[in-house]
Design an enzyme around this catalytic site. Structure first.
Site, mmCIF file in Angstrom:
data_model
loop_
_atom_site.group_PDB
_atom_site.id
_atom_site.type_symbol
_atom_site.label_atom_id
_atom_site.label_comp_id
_atom_site.label_asym_id
_atom_site.label_seq_id
_atom_site.Cartn_x
_atom_site.Cartn_y
_atom_site.Cartn_z
ATOM 1 N N ALA A 74 1.224 12.124 16.917
ATOM 2 C CA ALA A 74 2.291 12.747 16.127
ATOM 3 C C ALA A 74 2.238 12.412 14.623
ATOM 4 O O ALA A 74 2.176 13.322 13.786
ATOM 5 C CB ALA A 74 3.640 12.386 16.740
ATOM 6 N N ASP A 263 6.166 11.766 20.590
ATOM 7 C CA ASP A 263 5.908 12.947 19.760
ATOM 8 C C ASP A 263 7.189 13.499 19.181
ATOM 9 O O ASP A 263 7.180 14.212 18.186
ATOM 10 C CB ASP A 263 5.210 14.030 20.591
ATOM 11 C CG ASP A 263 3.772 13.619 20.854
ATOM 12 O OD1 ASP A 263 3.549 12.858 21.810
ATOM 13 O OD2 ASP A 263 2.901 14.015 20.064
#
Ligand code: MRU
Length: 371
Positions: A74, A263
């Site tokens: 991420a 994420d």
């Protein structure tokens, strides 16, 4: 392999629990690098067999690199998006101020659509668009220069966040422990050190010795190819296990702590992370093992109420029906391949961020720190 370097300031916010503030040099290649106006990605699909660094010369190449997981994780996606926008804009510096802003929006939208689940990609691109719009009327060259500075700022902030996450998370790790992680939320997934792995690198650099267990993370093996590789390179004691061995390892007493990345962490503290993470959290609850999530503020999405509302990327069937080049599922078989799942907040002991270790109730505490 871990070296102490210059002293760094503690993060703003809560108290920093580590007495010593240090910068750790892992001697590992960077996943994203911007040098003299050129963007380079370490091709993570080639690890652990080859160290290949590719210059990104077009925005289509950046899109493709993100889609194929050459750059992934991420926070690294946020950093890659910030710089990737520059690659897409470089050929348009002769546009009028208005037309250039329209181009910025267009390229940002194109890149944002590449992977939907990790919030960081969209977050970094929206930050860049906002910056460009704040400079309406300035020449394309001036706006481009400001966007370049913003991309560098996103990158530098990510480094500082990861170092702070390491300092806040390290006290959870004591000598002799077994720590399980899933997927790769390490140095390769961010600008430096990692999120889930940063407390491990920090505890190690502070002299504590413990075992790390890395889930291999089917279907794309980020745990085996990336986590096991980077921890081993850095000199930590790492053991690779298949995903379906976690229960056995927990039951045997080998695992005392779980730390994973995220994420997207939603407003209620649900954590969306690599597929299989919620299963690990359920097992940890069953065996009474603390389960922590580590992530920076750029991964916290207060505009999404819970994990149920997050779009989960569904990837190609071939990732499931092939193991490397070898077919392992019958031709024509129906396949599901969701890339992420949401771990409900009640299974999470704490969220380790650059502002401190956040405990339940997450909704209130996340709002206080990041709202
Ligand atoms: O599909 P990937 O490899 O991009 O998935 C990555 C993860 O799920 C990581 O755990 C997450 O992005 C945290 S990275 C610090």
């Amino acid at each position: 392999m871990l070296e102490r370097a210059e002293q760094i300031a503690p993060p703003a916010g809560l108290n920093c629990p580590s007495e010593e503030k240090m910068s750790i040099d892992l001697n590992l290649p960077l996943s994203v690098e911007y040098k003299e106006g050129k963007l380079y990605f370490l091709d993570q699909t080639q690890l652990p067999n080859h160290l290949q660094i590719d210059e990104q010369t077009t925005v289509e190449q950046v899109w493709d690199s993100i889609k194929k997981l050459k750059v992934r994780g991420a926070p690294a996606l946020g950093v890659a998006g910030g710089y990737g926008l520059l690659v897409g804009l470089r050929g348009f510096l002769n546009l009028s101020p208005e037309a250039f802003i329209t181009k910025v929006e267009e390229v940002a939208k194109y890149l944002e659509g590449c992977r939907p689940t990790a919030v960081n990609l969209g977050w970094a691109l929206r930050r860049q668009v906002k910056k460009a719009k704040s400079l309406a009327g300035k020449s394309a060259k001036e706006v481009f220069a400001a966007l370049e500075q913003e991309a560098i700022a996103i990158h530098q902030e990510d480094i500082a966040c990861c170092e702070a996450i390491g300092r806040y998370g390290a006290p959870l790790i004591q000598d002799g422990m077994g720590v399980l992680t899933h997927c790769n939320a390490g140095h390769l997934a961010v600008s430096k050190l990692g999120t889930a792995l940063s407390p491990m690198y920090t505890a190690f650099s502070e002299g504590r010795r413990f075992k790390v267990y890395a889930d291999e993370t089917r279907p794309l093996l980020q745990g085996a190819r990336l986590t096991a590789w980077e921890l081993k390179q850095a000199g930590l004691d790492v053991t690779l296990i298949c995903d379906n061995m976690a229960s056995f390892m927990m039951n045997s007493g080998a695992i005392n702590l779980v730390i994973v990345g995220a994420d997207r962490v939603t407003a209620n503290g649900d954590a969306v992370n690599k597929i299989g993470t919620s299963g690990v959290a359920i097992l940890a609850k069953y065996y009474n093992i603390p389960f922590y999530v580590a992530c920076p503020y750029s991964t916290i999405d207060l505009s999404t109420p819970s994990g149920k509302e997050v779009e989960i990327e569904e990837r190609d069937a071939e990732e499931v029906t092939f193991f490397g080049a070898k077919r392992t599922g019958p031709e024509g078989i129906q396949v599901r391949n969701p890339a992420f799942d949401a771990t409900p907040n009640h299974l999470i002991h704490g969220i380790i961020t650059e502002k401190g270790l956040i405990k339940p109730p997450f909704k209130e505490n996340l709002q206080t720190l990041f709202g």
